[in-house]
Design an enzyme around this catalytic site. Structure first.
Site, short mmCIF file in Angstrom:
data_model
loop_
_atom_site.label_atom_id
_atom_site.label_comp_id
_atom_site.label_asym_id
_atom_site.label_seq_id
_atom_site.Cartn_x
_atom_site.Cartn_y
_atom_site.Cartn_z
CG HIS A 152 -1.92 0.98 1.39
ND1 HIS A 152 -1.67 2.29 1.71
CD2 HIS A 152 -3.27 0.88 1.24
CE1 HIS A 152 -2.81 2.96 1.76
NE2 HIS A 152 -3.81 2.13 1.47
CG ASP A 202 0.10 -2.81 5.94
OD1 ASP A 202 -0.84 -2.89 6.76
OD2 ASP A 202 0.00 -2.23 4.85
CD GLN A 215 -7.08 -4.95 3.58
OE1 GLN A 215 -8.04 -5.72 3.61
NE2 GLN A 215 -7.22 -3.65 3.42
CE LYS A 241 -8.13 -0.78 5.21
NZ LYS A 241 -7.91 0.66 5.36
CB CYS A 254 -3.66 3.37 -1.60
SG CYS A 254 -4.81 4.72 -1.38
#
Lengths: 411, 151
Positions: A125, A201, A204, A227, A369
């Site tokens: 991202h 990261d 998600q 999220k 993104c």
């Protein structure tokens, strides 16, 4: 014993009662932002109605309650992640993007020197790309990317060469475009062997599969609250406490200091050093409720549910559209999550999303993104459907109906 | 007329499927790039201006049906026009698109006259009802404006 029941999650989620253009909402944009359950909304509401006060300051009853609520959220996050050192490594940020900026601008600026390498992947991202390019404006960094192969997975054939001289490997646990789940633990082992630190990261992944920081053995992790069924306006930056202790402050102001004089200041220690100003107290309360809710569902169950929906959707898309609709992501279910990017031959993703909106189906058109990844596959945009724990196969029915409409309409 | 048919009028679909004035122009024609960073649409407008007139215009790029149709309709509307005429169409078009999502009151004779004077471009008026798509329709026009300034 499992208590997971997607119908019950749906009943717990007020936003799913909406009717859009005469149809019940079909929310397939959880990858962009998930829908909070009632318990999250009520926790924040109750906080503002009865317990609101600033934290870490007052000696009166509600100020103590607010502080306990805020710090209670930190402890819950630490436990949720099985974080080494407990709460000590958990810093609240505005979102996952701010957490990456904290990493680059604090740890990065203090530890990286001219010629040092940072290894990213082609499926990152922008949040895990742009801060490194910004840092390169002051430090001559060698920013490398692990390529993505035609199966939409990381191409690790040259990983040993790519890791040479690398000080930090920073990668996504799960692509927000492809749905690909990366072998974080395996890569962390390789990176550590080369003396590099590892940042993950988890935006998600953290609300969709179990996360265990002891098992993963990484050094930094970041994600957003919204999220994972929580509110917007809060994210988490986690660092090993012993690394956090060496990092210079990021934002300056009240709350992050030990002392301020007319000739200078002394920063606070620990996570406090990185939380300048009044923090997002209500959002921390909401995030705490989201963590409790997810724990009640069981992240194993959420992952199993995502998989079942994804396998079903991929198979039906391939069957019904016979090549006209291409899935931009892995089709094997064991290495992917519930994010499905679609490329419809001859119909632009914006037009797909517009037709889907006519029947109340919410998907995300665009580059998500992740422009380097889109370029890698020669795409300007995809239409992305993504599942949450409240998603059902009937959501996929509506998606397929909308895709068929769009194809019929545009020919 | 359904919402979709109002947005995607036949003229728009026709210009999307068969875009006019597609391609590039060699220098000394000017070349101006336009981007819509939110959705990834990209457009390049090539302009050949002689004696205060757009004698040729070509457009390349990719984007949704609205952005592609709008650029094609624009190329037809401005080709062969004097710069003064082009500026007038530009300003009329932008006015049509920036009514803040309101539907143009077609009972107002002044509005009817503006739409009539825009010819085929008036087909894009339905886009103003879809606020998030206005930027798709205006990308080509903003790129043209920029190209004219540079010329």
């Amino acid at each position: 014993m499992s208590h997971f029941n997607a119908e019950r999650v749906r009943a717990d989620t007020p936003a799913l009662t909406r009717v859009i253009n005469g149809r019940p909402i079909t929310y397939l944009d959880s990858g962009a932002s998930s829908l909070p359950p009632r318990t999250v909304i009520e926790a924040m509401d109750e906080y503002y109605r009865l317990r609101h006060a600033n934290v870490h300051r007052g000696v009166y009853q509600t100020a103590i309650e607010a502080t306990d609520a805020y710090e209670g959220a930190r402890a819950a996050i630490a436990q949720f992640l099985n974080a080494p050192g407990g709460s000590e490594g958990v810093v609240f940020t505005k979102n996952c993007t701010e957490a990456f900026n904290l990493l680059a601008k604090s740890w990065g600026a203090a530890n990286l020197k001219d010629g040092d390498a940072v290894l990213l992947t082609e499926m990152e991202h922008h949040a895990n790309i742009v801060p490194w390019f910004q840092l390169r404006e002051t430090i001559d960094l060698d920013i490398r990317f692990i390529p993505v192969n035609d199966l939409f997975e990381l191409d690790l054939t040259a990983i040993h060469d790519l890791l040479k001289g690398v000080k930090l490997l920073s990668l996504t646990a799960m692509s927000n475009v492809l749905g690909t789940v990366n072998p974080v633990q395996e890569l962390a082992t390789l990176a550590h062997a080369q003396g590099a630190l590892v940042a993950v990261d988890a935006a998600q992944s953290v609300g969709h599969m179990p996360t265990d920081l002891v098992e993963l053995d990484v050094d930094f992790m970041m994600f957003s609250g919204h999220k994972m069924l929580g509110p917007t306006g809060i994210g988490v930056f986690w660092a090993r406490p012993e690394i956090l202790a060496t990092m210079p402050p990021f934002l300056g102001g009240g709350g992050m200091i030990a002392d301020v004089r007319t000739d200078g200041y002394t920063p606070a220690t620990g996570f406090t050093r990185f939380e300048a100003g009044t923090p997002m107290i209500a959002e921390a309360v909401g995030l705490h409720a989201a963590v409790r809710y997810l724990e009640g569902l069981g992240l194993d169950n959420v992952q199993t549910h995502d998989r079942a929906l994804t396998v079903d959707a991929i198979s039906r898309i391939n069957h019904q559209f016979n090549g006209r609709v291409r899935i931009i992501g892995p089709t094997a279910h064991d290495n992917r999550g519930g994010v499905i990017s679609l490329d419809v031959d001859g119909v632009h993703p914006h037009d797909i999303a517009q037709v889907l909106d006519e029947i109340g189906v919410c998907v995300r058109p665009g580059h998500h993104c992740a422009k380097p990844l889109m370029r890698r596959f020669g795409l300007a945009a995809t239409a992305r459907a993504s599942f949450g724990p409240y998603s059902l196969t009937s959501d996929t029915d509506a998606l397929l109906e909308g895709l068929q409409r769009a194809i019929t309409f545009f020919g | 007329m359904s919402n979709l048919e109002e947005l995607y009028k036949e003229i728009i679909l026709d210009h999307y499927r068969t875009p006019r004035n597609r391609g590039e122009l060699a220098p000394p024609a000017s070349k101006t790039e336009g981007f819509n960073p939110l959705c990834g649409d990209e457009l390049t407008v090539y302009l050949e201006v002689t004696d205060g007139k757009i004698v040729d215009i070509k457009i390349t790029g990719h984007g949704c049906s609205i952005s592609q149709a709008s650029s094609s309709l624009m190329s037809v509307a401005v080709k062969g026009k004097t710069l003064e005429e082009v500026r007038e169409v530009l300003s009329k078009f932008k006015n049509m698109m920036t009514l803040e999502g309101d539907v143009v009151d077609l009972n107002d004779p002044a509005n009817r006259e503006v739409l009539r004077s825009l010819g085929e471009l008036a087909a894009l008026q339905g886009v103003s009802k879809f606020p998030v798509r206005i930027k798709c329709a205006t990308l080509a026009w903003n790129t043209l404006s920029q190209g004219l300034e540079e010329n």
